[in-house]
Design an enzyme around this catalytic site. Structure first.
Site, PDB file in Angstrom:
ATOM      1  CE  LYS A  47      -3.721  -2.475   2.282  1.00 29.25           C
ATOM      2  NZ  LYS A  47      -4.325  -2.890   3.545  1.00 29.25           N
ATOM      3  CD  GLN A  91      -3.107  -4.475   6.658  1.00 34.33           C
ATOM      4  OE1 GLN A  91      -3.062  -3.498   5.925  1.00 34.33           O
ATOM      5  NE2 GLN A  91      -3.704  -5.596   6.290  1.00 34.33           N
ATOM      6  CG  ASP A 114      -9.552  -0.214   4.948  1.00 33.05           C
ATOM      7  OD1 ASP A 114      -9.314  -0.493   3.760  1.00 33.05           O
ATOM      8  OD2 ASP A 114      -8.830  -0.575   5.902  1.00 33.05           O
TER       9      ASP A 114
END
Ligand code: NAP
Length: 280
Positions: A47, A91, A114
């Site tokens: 990422k 994460q 997200d």
């Protein structure tokens, strides 16, 4: 049979975003990584690299696996008020002593790129996709279908797997596009009786060869979200690609299908957040 090339579309989207980012004073994405899980470290580095290539500044906050819930919340709150940060990503998975839902609920929904915050999930279910962030993997699947002019409207879709991250938002996206949607999960009896009638099958379980050729009808559109590492090190999806691809009309490969789209959508959501900030 046509291969749905996620790598090619993701590259195109990432190039477009790179040009768009140049028009902003600054775009930033913060990633919180807790502990030293190998897979999580790999995803975070991918990422970070994707951000760099797009001209998005990435901030990496590394915390030990012993971090307390309280300390983690404090980090998220700092990022919520940091003007340089347009997107915040924690994460997953987090260590067992931390309540994941609680941490996600602390992220400012306007920076939740997200799309996991309940406010964003609620907006998605209410059909307000333009005003919220949609989970990157299912959003990537929709973009891939659009690229190949596959309209879910009026089609029978089956989503196998019902996680908050993939299966549930995927089903909402399809329903918002007027598809008739079946959602299957671990307690579904006779999975085949659902998949055999599907025009579109989207599989997000994490079990190699779960979907075999006898489970799909001729010309089905098959999207494989799963990522599984076989004992020989080979990466495969949840679909028996060799067999199923002989019957399907469209199919995603693993790797090179949904995976690259997920990262492209993360960048896209981050740029969307920057746009929303500027339009205020
Ligand atoms: P998850 O949270 O483990 O969810 C898996 C879902 O599948 C759950 O709803 C589970 O039900 C259900 N399930 C388990 N066994 C099943 C079976 N035999 N038949 C039908 N349903 C079954 O996983 P996830 O985060 O959604 O990810 C799913 C897969 O996609 C994994 O392989 C993951 O690595 C991959 N993934 C790929 C990307 C990408 O970018 N390509 C992104 C995210 C995830 P229960 O909860 O009731 O057990």
């Amino acid at each position: 049979m046509i291969i749905l090339d996620g790598k090619k579309l993701a590259d195109k989207i990432r190039n477009e975003l790179k040009a768009e980012v140049k028009m902003f004073d600054h775009v930033g994405l913060a990633v919180i990584l807790v502990g030293d899980d190998d897979a999580s470290r790999l995803y975070v580095s991918m990422k970070k690299k994707a951000c760099e290539e797009a001209g998005i500044e990435s901030f990496e906050i590394k915390l030990p696996s012993t971090v307390t819930e309280h300390e983690l919340i404090a980090e998220v709150e700092k990022l919520n008020i940091n003007n340089k940060v347009d997107g915040i990503l924690v994460q997953l998975p987090l260590p067992k002593h931390i309540n994941t839902a609680k941490i996600i609920s602390v992220i400012d929904p306007k920076k939740d790129v997200d799309g996991f915050h309940h406010v964003n999930i609620g907006s998605l279910v209410a059909g307000m996709e333009d005003n919220c962030f949609v989970s990157c993997t299912p959003l990537g699947v929709i973009k891939l279908l659009e690229e190949y002019n596959i309209d879910p409207k009026g089609k029978n879709s089956v989503v196998v797997g019902a996680s908050n991250i993939v299966g549930k938002p995927m089903a909402s996206l399809l329903l918002n596009r007027n598809s008739t949607v079946d959602i299957c999960h671990i307690y579904t009896q006779d999975l085949k009786s659902h998949t055999i009638n599907a025009d579109i099958i989207i599989v997000a379980v994490g079990k190699a060869n779960l979907i075999t050729a006898d489970m799909i009808k001729n010309d089905a559109i098959v999207i494989d979200v799963g990522i599984n590492k076989l004992p020989n090190g080979k990466i495969v999806g949840d679909v028996d690609f060799d067999e199923v691809s002989t019957k399907a009309s469209y199919i995603t490969p693993v790797p090179g299908g949904v995976g690259p789209m997920t990262i492209a959508m993360l960048l896209s959501n981050t740029v969307k957040s920057a746009k929303m900030r500027l339009s205020k």
